[in-house]
Design an enzyme around this catalytic site. Structure first.
Site, PDB file in Angstrom:
ATOM      1  N   GLY A 189       0.796  -1.230   0.000  1.00 33.92           N
ATOM      2  CA  GLY A 189       0.000   0.000   0.000  1.00 33.92           C
ATOM      3  C   GLY A 189       0.824   1.274   0.000  1.00 33.92           C
ATOM      4  N   LEU A 218      -8.215  -9.629 -10.991  1.00 30.04           N
ATOM      5  CA  LEU A 218      -8.811  -9.105 -12.218  1.00 30.04           C
ATOM      6  C   LEU A 218     -10.315  -8.940 -11.990  1.00 30.04           C
ATOM      7  CD1 LEU A 218      -8.228  -8.323 -15.149  1.00 30.04           C
ATOM      8  CD2 LEU A 218      -8.644 -10.697 -15.786  1.00 30.04           C
ATOM      9  N   ASN A 241      -5.946   2.639 -12.794  1.00 28.86           N
ATOM     10  CA  ASN A 241      -4.962   1.637 -12.370  1.00 28.86           C
ATOM     11  C   ASN A 241      -3.561   2.207 -12.578  1.00 28.86           C
ATOM     12  OD1 ASN A 241      -3.996  -0.959 -11.543  1.00 28.86           O
ATOM     13  ND2 ASN A 241      -3.586  -1.451 -13.692  1.00 28.86           N
ATOM     14  N   HIS A 250       0.467   0.845 -13.177  1.00 27.18           N
ATOM     15  CA  HIS A 250       1.231  -0.354 -13.497  1.00 27.18           C
ATOM     16  C   HIS A 250       2.707   0.027 -13.656  1.00 27.18           C
ATOM     17  CE1 HIS A 250       1.922  -4.407 -14.759  1.00 27.18           C
ATOM     18  NE2 HIS A 250       2.669  -3.943 -15.746  1.00 27.18           N
TER      19      HIS A 250
HETATM   20  C1  GAR Z   1       2.820  -1.060  -7.613  1.00 24.63           C
HETATM   21  O1  GAR Z   1       4.136  -1.077  -8.088  1.00 24.63           O
HETATM   22  C2  GAR Z   1       1.826  -1.125  -8.760  1.00 24.63           C
HETATM   23  O2  GAR Z   1       2.290  -0.482  -9.907  1.00 24.63           O
HETATM   24  C3  GAR Z   1       1.710  -2.610  -8.977  1.00 24.63           C
HETATM   25  O3  GAR Z   1       1.664  -3.131  -7.674  1.00 24.63           O
HETATM   26  C4  GAR Z   1       2.512  -2.360  -6.837  1.00 24.63           C
HETATM   27  C5  GAR Z   1       1.805  -2.094  -5.541  1.00 24.63           C
HETATM   28  O4  GAR Z   1       2.682  -1.517  -4.622  1.00 24.63           O
HETATM   29  N1  GAR Z   1       0.557  -2.950  -9.737  1.00 24.63           N
HETATM   30  C6  GAR Z   1       0.542  -3.903 -10.672  1.00 24.63           C
HETATM   31  O5  GAR Z   1       1.505  -4.599 -10.927  1.00 24.63           O
HETATM   32  C7  GAR Z   1      -0.767  -4.045 -11.439  1.00 24.63           C
HETATM   33  N2  GAR Z   1      -0.652  -4.992 -12.456  1.00 24.63           N
HETATM   34  P1  GAR Z   1       2.149  -0.842  -3.292  1.00 24.63           P
HETATM   35  O6  GAR Z   1       1.241  -1.869  -2.600  1.00 24.63           O
HETATM   36  O7  GAR Z   1       3.361  -0.551  -2.488  1.00 24.63           O
HETATM   37  O8  GAR Z   1       1.386   0.386  -3.687  1.00 24.63           O
END
Ligand code: GAR
Length: 200
Positions: free
Chosen positions: A11, A91, A106, A108
């Site tokens: 998060g 998803l 979103n 990514h």
């Molecule tokens: C982030 O790097 C985000 O871009 C990725 O998950 C991570 C969450 O980090 N999302 C994906 O890969 C979506 N396909 P966080 O929990 O520290 O925010």
């Protein structure tokens, strides 16, 4: 405007969004965190910031449909206008996406459409590309797909490791996501076909 953030993990992006709201950059109300993982660091962040948490564990439901019906119930209760996926590793069904068309963002950790999926940083690193990056986009029915709002490149250095690259990518994510949400909250994003027009 009421925002719900969906997060399954640490998060850190959620944390950056909380700071963005507190600083007054994002003029909206962070009304809800939806998480499918009781161990998600995002839950502690929500509690510390006084944000309501909806924990919906997939295994507590007999079908994906029931799982999403419960989520929709929470969204309705909190009168959610915008859904922000921040490391939500599930998803959403085409029906859910359709129902919230143009209202789900979103982030990514790659330059989409390259390196979709849950390992965007590692996959780009292992492929050997010289440039990767960060993408913020509206979602459609496909995984890590839909009209792009903001995108920023990150060069991969010769002495990078997946960890050092991840650090730089996260730093950019934490700036880019609040910026995109700010634009949305100010009504400055217009979807025109496959593209997003930013109205200044
Ligand atoms: C982030 O790097 C985000 O871009 C990725 O998950 C991570 C969450 O980090 N999302 C994906 O890969 C979506 N396909 P966080 O929990 O520290 O925010």
């Amino acid at each position: 405007m009421n925002i719900a953030v969906f997060a399954s993990g640490r998060g850190t992006n959620f944390g950056a969004i909380i700071r963005g709201v507190k600083r007054g950059l994002i003029k909206a109300n962070l009304a809800l965190l939806v998480s499918d993982n009781p161990k998600a660091g995002a839950i502690g962040r929500a509690k510390r910031a006084g944000i309501k948490v909806a924990l919906v564990k997939k295994e507590d439901f007999t079908s994906k449909d029931d799982f999403e019906v419960k989520i929709i119930q929470y969204l309705k209760e909190e009168k959610i206008d915008l859904i922000v996926l921040a490391g939500f590793m599930r998803l959403l069904s085409p029906e859910f996406v359709m129902q919230h068309k143009g209202r789900i963002l979103n982030i990514h950790p790659s330059l989409l459409p390259s390196f979709k999926g849950t390992q965007g940083i590692k996959d780009a690193f292992n492929y050997g590309v010289m440039v990767t990056g960060v993408t913020v986009h509206f979602i459609d029915e496909e995984l890590d797909h839909g009209p792009i709002i903001l995108q920023e490149p990150v060069k991969i250095k010769e002495n990078d490791t997946p960890e050092s690259l991840e650090k730089r990518i996260h730093k950019i994510e934490h700036r880019l996501y609040p910026e995109a949400i700010k634009l949305y909250a100010e009504g400055k994003l217009r979807i025109e076909g496959r593209k997003v027009k930013i109205i200044i």
